[in-house]
Design a protein around this motif. Structure first.
Motif, PDB file in Angstrom:
ATOM      1  N   HIS A  28      -7.469  -4.369   5.966  1.00 39.22           N
ATOM      2  CA  HIS A  28      -6.468  -5.017   4.753  1.00 39.22           C
ATOM      3  C   HIS A  28      -5.476  -3.879   4.804  1.00 39.22           C
ATOM      4  CE1 HIS A  28      -5.238  -6.570   0.899  1.00 39.22           C
ATOM      5  NE2 HIS A  28      -5.287  -5.050   0.414  1.00 39.22           N
ATOM      6  N   GLU A  32      -1.425  -5.114   5.280  1.00 37.99           N
ATOM      7  CA  GLU A  32      -0.256  -4.427   4.126  1.00 37.99           C
ATOM      8  C   GLU A  32       0.810  -3.712   4.788  1.00 37.99           C
ATOM      9  OE1 GLU A  32      -2.298  -2.946   0.625  1.00 37.99           O
ATOM     10  OE2 GLU A  32      -2.300  -4.725  -0.376  1.00 37.99           O
ATOM     11  N   ALA A 108     -11.645 -13.457   5.057  1.00 42.68           N
ATOM     12  CA  ALA A 108     -11.420 -12.661   3.760  1.00 42.68           C
ATOM     13  C   ALA A 108     -12.301 -11.697   3.785  1.00 42.68           C
ATOM     14  CB  ALA A 108     -11.497 -13.672   2.652  1.00 42.68           C
ATOM     15  N   ARG A 111     -11.439  -7.900   5.198  1.00 40.78           N
ATOM     16  CA  ARG A 111     -10.628  -7.010   4.906  1.00 40.78           C
ATOM     17  C   ARG A 111     -11.274  -5.587   4.949  1.00 40.78           C
ATOM     18  NH1 ARG A 111      -8.304  -8.907   0.144  1.00 40.78           N
ATOM     19  NH2 ARG A 111      -7.764  -6.740  -0.503  1.00 40.78           N
TER      20      ARG A 111
END
Length: 174
Positions: A28, A32, A108, A111
């Motif tokens: 994750h 980002e 998901a 992450r």
């Protein structure tokens, strides 16, 4: 080297202007960070990989967009290893349609995957004082477009094929 020798340090992108993260961070975090390096009205990604460093600012690995995407679902990697029988072909597009619902649910959950589980070890790098042609030769041999630059054991930035191309084509008067 002569006074007019082109050297890597004159063409690097400093580490503070290139996506990088700590080896203790997650998938994750990588997503980002790389998404903060965009350009243009459509926010296109400027870079296709991140450098991974340890707490001594030493280069320990690299993570490409492909590594990140493959880390989302092992099936994306496994399907390319399926053995084909004569007359049989693997239909990647058809398989991906079947996986779509489960893929977005499962990705998901990924992450929190440690980035060190997805990175490739950093085995090739150049020093800032190295001739630019050395970096070019290494990039061409490895089929990479980015080479980490390390001085005194610490990563200071990267040299890209784009900067080398500009420098060499200008010097060759192409």
């Amino acid at each position: 080297m002569t006074a007019d020798t082109l050297v890597v340090k004159d063409f690097i992108i400093p580490l503070d202007r290139y996506p990088h993260l700590s080896d203790t961070q997650t998938l994750h975090d990588a997503v980002e960070i790389i998404q903060t390096f965009t350009c243009g009205p459509s926010d296109r990604l400027r870079y296709s990989e991140l450098m991974v460093i340890n707490d001594q600012n030493q280069l320990v690995g690299r993570v490409t967009l492909q590594d990140i995407l493959q880390g989302l679902d092992q099936r994306l990697v496994d399907v390319t290893k399926v053995k084909k029988f004569e007359g049989q072909s693997v239909e990647y597009a058809n398989l991906s349609i079947l996986w779509e619902d489960s893929f977005f649910v499962e990705c998901a959950k990924k992450r929190i995957t440690p980035i060190k589980d997805l990175m490739s070890p950093a085995t090739r790098f150049v020093k800032g004082e190295d001739p630019l042609l050395k970096a070019l030769a290494m990039l061409l041999h490895s089929n990479d477009v980015i080479m980490p630059v390390v001085d005194d054991g610490r990563v200071v930035g990267v040299i890209r094929l784009e900067e080398i191309f500009k420098a060499i084509s200008s010097r060759c008067q192409l």
